[in-house]
Design a protein around this motif. Structure first.
Motif: not given
Length: 929
Positions: A606-627
Motif C-alpha cells: 500500500g505504498a501509494l507515496g511511491v506507487l505513482p512514480t513507479l507506475l510512470v516507469y512501467t508506462a515508459g516501458v509500455d511506450v517503447f514496447h509500442g503499447d
C-alpha cells in the motif's frame, strides 16, 4: 446509527436541495461527496443535522473534530468506523492488519496510510451492501491529521458505492482540508430568512429598521442571531443596547458564550472546564475527573444556559462554546483540570491520552511528563501516525529540562514533521534543535533535514550540495545515515539534471564513492551494492560503471525483503536504479523487470507515496514496447493516485506519451507549460525531457528543423537525463536538415554512450544512427542489423522507426518493392501503437511508392477510457473484482461499475468474453498491466 430528529431550518432552500440530492444518489446506488464550507456559526452543523435526519433507510455514522493540541492518530477515523468494526475480520488480510494496527487493537509494522484508507473504503463498501451509508463529519479540519488525510483518500476513491460523505469545514482555518472535492458554500442567511430567525429569538416585536440593523451587523450569521440576541427584548435592541462593535461575529459569539459560562455556579463551571479540556467527550471519564477535583457534578445550569448537552457523550452547543469555556479559565484552573483528567485516564487502555493530559498539567519543564509523551510518540509511530508522533515529540521538547535531551527530541520531532509533510513545523523544530548542544551526528542530521526541506519546496539544484555536505558530515561521524543521504544527494542531482559542478550528479557520486574508503561503514545488501555501482557509474563514467551496474542487477532485482520497512527502502532506491538502466546501461529488459517488480511490491504494502512514480516507469516501458494505450492507463492511474494523495500529476510521463502519439496541438500546449514551470523552478531535467519529446514529435511530423533545434538544446546542455535519447533525435534531424557535421558530432557521443552497454537496444540504436550517416551496402547492412538488435530486446517503438528509416532509404535508392515491405511494417506497427504522426509519415512514404493505405479502423480498446481498459485487462486475466479493487485501490463496487460500462461499449455480456475481444485491440499487441 439511525437518522436524527429533524432540526428546525429557516431558509436554506438551495442547500437542502443539494443535500437531498446527495441522499438520492446513495439510494440509487451511487456515491456522493459534499464538503460544506463557511465561517464559524454560519449554519454548517445544522445542515449536517438536516442531512442525517433525512437519511431514513440509511446507516449514518458521525465524527466530530475537536480543536485540541493533541493528535491521537486515527482517533477520528475510529469514531467513523466504530459501527462497522464487527465486520473487520472479513477484510482482506493486509487491509485488516493495517486497520487493526492503526486503531491500536493489534501489534505489527507501522501500516501505510493508504492501505488503511483502502481498508476503510472496503469496510464502508461492504456495510453499504446491506443498506446505504452516510458518513457525516463536523469540523473535519480539526480531525487528527492521519484521519483527515485518510478520509480525503477515501472520498476521492468513492464512485459506484452506496456511500456518501458530507463534511463541514470552517473557513479560513480549514481552507486546505478536503480541498478539491465537491463543495457547497454556506454563507449567512438571506435577509428575509435572517429576519424570521431573529424574530423567533427576540421577546416582542422588532421594528423593521432594527431588524435590518441586526441582520446587517451579523451578516445573517445564524449562530450570532440566535446566541447574541436570544432572550433580549425588542425594547433593548431598539434603544441600541447592543450597538455594532468592531469585533468579528465569531469573536462576539465566543465572548457571549464566555459571559454565560461566567454566570454559572462554580461547580458547574468546573465541570464545563473538564468537558472542554477532554475532546473525547466520555461522560464517565469526566465524572471521574470531577470527583478527583472534589466537584459535585451539576450540569443542569449549563444545559439551561444553552452551552452543553450531557448524555453518553458530552456535546457543546458549538465549538465556540467549548473554546470560550477553556480560554476563559486561568492557567492554574486549566492545569488542575488536566491533572485530574490524567489521573482519571486508564494507564493501560489509554496511556496516550493520560500522557497528554499529564503534560498539559505541567507549569514548567518536567522530564517525567516529557518521557511519557515520548513513549506515546513511539506508540503513535508504530500505528502509522507520523503526524501524531511529531506533535507529541514537539510538546515533549517543550517540557524537557536538560538541553542535550531537549535538542535530540527537537530533532526527532523535526524529522517526524518532515515525514508528515509539515515543512514549516519541521523547520521550526530544526531551529530549536540548532540552539541546543548536539553531537556531530545530530548536527549533521539537522543539516540533512534543512536540505531535504529545501528540495521538497523547490526542485532546483540548490539542495544537492547541501545534501552532499550533510552526507559528508554523517560519514565522518560514522553514521549509517550517510549512505541514505548520499542516495538522496544523487537523487536531487539527478532531478536537477546536471552532470558536473558542485550540485551535479558526478559530484554527488564522487563523494559517495569516496565515502567507501577503508574503514568506512558499508552495507552488504544487494541494495547497497547497487548504490555502489551507480555511484561508480556516475562518478567514473560508463566505461567503469555500466559493468558494475549490470553485475548488481540480478541480486537487486531478486533481493529478499523481510518486511514493509525493507521493502520501502528498496522501492526508494528503485527509481535511481531505473534511471541508471534507462539512461546509461540501455538495458530495456532490466527496466521492465525492476519497474514491474517495484509496482507489485508497492501495491502489496500500500505504498501509494511511491506507487505513482513507479507506475510512470512501467508506462515508459509500455511506450517503447509500442503499447501507448497501456502507458496511458498507467499514467492515468498514477495521476489519480497522486491527486488522491495530494501530489502533483506526472508531467514528464504525459509529455513523452503525447509526443509519441503525435498529438501536435495538445503536445505543444504541454511543452509550453512545462518550459515555463521548469524555468521558474529551476528544474533542468524537465527542460531536458521537454527538448527530447519535442524532438520526437517534430521528427514524427517530418518537421526536421524544429526537431533539430529542440534536441540540440538538450545535447548541448550539461544534463544527466534524456541526453542519449535526444542524441538519437538529433542525429536523424541533422541528417534530414543537411547538417552532416552536427549529425557526426552527435553520433560520436551516442556511439560512446551505447558501445559500452552492449545490449540489443544499444546495438540497434547505434546501428540505426550510423546507417543514417552511411551509404550503399554499408547502410543496407546497418539498417538490417538495427532491426534485428532492437527486435531482440522487443523495443517495438524503435523497431518501427528502424523499418521506417530503412524503407525511406530504400525508396530513395529506387528499390520500391523492398521499400514497400518495410514501410508497410512500420505503418502497421505505428498504427497499432497508435503513434499517429509516425504512422502518417509512413503512409506518405508508402503513397510515394504507389501504395494507397486506408485510415486504420478504430481499435476496440480505443472505445474504453484508460481506467476501463486497465480494469478490463485485469478481469480478462481472471482476477476477481475484490482482487482488482485491491490492485488499483478501488472498491469492488467501483470495479463492477466500470466493467458494466466496458461490457456495453464492447457489446458483450460477461467477463468470460473479455479475453477474446481484447485480443483484437492494438493489432494483437500484448496488454501490459
Amino acid at each position: 446509527m439511525s437518522a436524527s430528529p429533524l432540526p428546525h431550518l429557516v431558509g436554506r432552500v438551495d442547500e437542502r436541495a443539494t443535500l437531498d440530492e446527495v441522499l438520492a444518489c446513495v439510494r440509487r446506488g451511487s456515491s456522493a461527496v459534499c464538503v460544506l464550507r463557511g465561517g464559524a456559526g454560519v449554519g454548517k452543523s445544522v445542515l449536517l443535522d438536516y442531512v442525517a435526519a433525512q437519511a431514513s433507510g440509511i446507516t449514518v455514522t458521525r465524527a466530530l473534530g475537536v480543536e485540541a493540541d493533541m493528535e491521537l492518530a486515527y482517533a477520528g477515523l475510529q469514531q467513523l468506523c466504530a459501527p462497522f468494526l464487527g465486520q473487520a475480520d472479513r477484510l482482506p488480510e493486509p487491509q485488516r492488519d493495517a486497520l487493526q494496527v492503526a486503531f491500536g487493537t493489534a501489534a505489527g509494522d507501522p501500516p501505510a496510510r493508504f492501505l488503511v484508507g483502502l481498508a476503510v473504503l472496503t469496510l464502508l463498501t461492504r456495510a453499504s451492501e446491506a443498506r446505504p451509508v452516510l458518513v457525516v463529519v463536523d469540523d473535519a479540519h480539526w480531525l487528527d491529521r492521519a484521519s483527515l488525510l485518510t478520509l480525503e483518500f477515501v472520498a476521492r476513491r468513492l464512485l459506484a458505492e452506496s456511500v456518501a460523505l458530507v463534511a463541514a469545514v470552517r473557513d479560513p482555518e480549514g481552507s486546505a482540508a478536503l480541498a478539491g472535492l465537491d463543495e457547497l458554500r454556506v454563507d449567512g442567511l438571506d435577509p428575509a430568512s435572517a429576519g424570521e430567525l431573529i424574530d423567533s429569538a427576540v421577546d416582542g416585536r422588532l421594528e423593521a429598521r432594527v431588524r435590518d440593523r441586526v441582520v446587517a451587523e451579523t451578516h445573517g450569521n445564524p449562530l450570532a442571531l440566535l446566541e447574541l440576541y436570544r432572550g433580549r427584548s425588542a425594547a433593548e435592541l431598539s434603544y441600541g443596547l447592543d450597538a455594532t462593535r468592531p469585533e468579528a461575529v465569531p469573536d462576539r459569539v465566543e465572548e457571549d458564550f464566555a459571559r454565560r459560562a461566567g454566570m454559572l455556579p462554580s461547580a458547574t463551571r468546573s465541570l464545563l472546564l473538564v468537558a472542554a479540556a477532554e475532546p473525547a467527550g466520555d461522560t464517565r471519564l469526566l465524572l471521574r475527573a470531577a470527583e478527583h477535583l472534589g466537584v459535585v457534578p451539576d450540569a443542569a445550569p449549563a444545559k439551561a444556559a444553552g452551552l452543553v448537552e450531557f448524555g453518553d457523550a458530552v456535546r457543546f452547543r458549538h465549538p465556540l462554546a467549548r473554546s470560550a469555556v477553556y480560554r476563559s479559565a486561568n492557567p492554574a484552573e486549566r492545569r488542575a483540570v488536566h491533572s485530574a483528567l490524567a489521573w482519571a485516564s486508564d494507564p493501560v487502555h489509554d496511556p496516550d491520552r493520560r500522557a497528554w493530559h499529564a503534560a498539559q498539567a505541567c507549569d514548567g519543564p518536567d522530564e517525567e511528563a516529557a518521557d511519557g509523551l515520548e513513549r506515546a510518540a513511539d506508540r503513535a509511530r508504530r500505528r502509522g501516525g507520523i503526524a501524531a508522533e511529531a506533535v507529541l515529540l514537539e510538546r515533549a521538547t517543550d517540557l524537557t529540562p536538560e538541553p542535550d535531551r531537549r535538542g535530540r527530541r527537537a530533532l526527532t520531532a523535526a524529522e517526524a514533521h518532515f515525514s508528515a509533510a509539515a515543512l514549516d513545523r519541521a523547520t521550526a523544530m530544526a531551529t530549536v534543535a540548532d540552539l541546543c548542544p548536539l553531537d556531530a551526528t545530530d548536527r549533521a542530521r539537522v543539516s540533512r533535514l534543512r536540505a531535504r526541506v529545501l528540495f521538497a519546496r523547490s526542485r532546483s539544484d540548490e539542495a544537492a550540495p547541501l545534501l552532499l555536505d550533510a552526507a559528508a558530515q554523517l560519514s565522518a561521524a560514522g553514521s549509517p545515515l550517510a549512505r541514505e543521504t548520499y542516495l538522496e544527494a544523487i537523487s536531487a542531482a539527478v532531478f536537477s539534471g546536471r552532470v558536473h559542478g558542485p550540485a551535479g550528479v558526478a559530484a554527488a557520486a564522487t563523494a559517495a564513492t569516496a565515502a567507501r574508503r577503508p574503514g568506512a561503514a558499508l552495507g552488504t545488501s544487494p541494495s547497497d551494492s547497487l548504490l555502489d555501482a551507480i555511484a561508480t557509474l556516475l562518478a567514473d563514467g560508463p566505461e567503469q560503471g555500466v559493468g558494475a551496474v549490470r553485475a548488481a542487477l540480478g541480486p537487486f532485482a531478486h533481493e529478499e525483503l523481510d518486511g514493509p520497512e525493507s521493502t520501502l527502502r528498496w522501492l526508494l532506491l528503485a527509481p535511481v536504479a531505473l534511471e541508471a538502466f534507462f539512461h546509461h546501461a540501455w538495458d530495456f529488459v532490466a527496466w521492465d523487470e525492476i519497474s514491474a517488480r517495484a509496482v507489485r511490491l508497492a501495491r502489496g504494502i500500500g505504498a501509494l507515496g511511491v506507487l505513482p512514480t513507479l507506475l510512470v516507469y512501467t508506462a515508459g516501458v509500455d511506450v517503447f514496447h509500442g503499447d501507448l494505450d497501456a502507458a496511458a492507463r498507467k499514467i492515468e492511474e498514477a495521476d489519480v493516485i497522486a491527486s488522491a494523495t495530494g501530489n502533483a500529476p506526472f508531467t514528464y510521463a504525459s509529455l513523452v506519451l503525447t509526443a509519441w502519439r503525435g498529438e501536435e496541438r495538445p503536445a505543444l500546449a504541454l511543452f509550453d507549460d512545462a518550459r515555463t514551470r521548469a524555468t521558474r523552478r529551476g528544474e533542468a531535467s524537465l527542460l531536458a525531457v521537454t527538448g527530447y519529446v519535442q524532438g520526437v514529435l517534430c521528427n514524427g511530423l517530418a518537421r526536421y528543423a524544429d526537431a533539430l533545434d529542440a534536441s540540440r538544446a538538450v545535447v548541448e546542455h550539461d544534463g544527466f537525463n534524456f541526453v542519449g535519447l535526444s542524441l538519437i533525435e538529433n542525429v536523424e534531424a541533422a541528417v534530414r536538415c543537411g547538417e552532416p557535421h552536427q549529425a557526426a558530432s552527435s553520433f560520436a557521443r551516442l556511439d560512446a554512450l551505447t558501445r559500452v552497454a552492449d545490449t540489443g537496444w544499444a546495438r540497434g540504436i547505434r546501428a540505426r544512427c550510423r546507417a543514417l550517416l552511411s551509404e550503399g551496402d554499408e547502410a543496407d547492412r546497418l539498417y538490417r542489423a538495427a532491426i534485428e538488435h532492437l527486435d531482440e530486446d522487443r523495443v517495438t517503438a524503435e523497431v518501427a522507426r528502424a523499418h521506417l528509416l530503412y524503407g525511406e532509404w530504400l525508396r530513395r535508392e529506387g528499390r520500391r518493392r523492398a521499400a514497400r515491405e518495410h514501410l508497410r511494417t512500420a505503418y502497421d506497427l505505428f498504427a497499432a501503437m497508435p503513434a499517429a504522426a509516425f504512422a502518417e509519415r509512413a503512409r506518405r512514404e508508402l503513397a510515394a511508392t504507389g501504395v494507397k493505405v486506408r485510415a486504420p479502423a478504430e481499435a476496440i480498446g480505443a472505445r474504453l477510457t484508460p481506467q476501463e481498459a486497465q480494469i478490463a485487462a485485469l478481469a480478462a486475466e481472471g482476477m476477481t473484482n475484490p482482487t482488482i479493487g485491491a490492485h488499483l485501490f478501488l472498491s469492488p463496487h467501483t470495479v463492477e461499475w466500470h466493467l458494466r460500462k466496458v461490457y456495453t461499449k464492447l457489446g458483450i455480456g460477461s467477463r468470460r468474453e473479455l479475453a477474446g475481444v481484447l485480443a483484437l485491440t492494438a493489432g494483437g499487441t500484448p496488454a501490459r498491466v
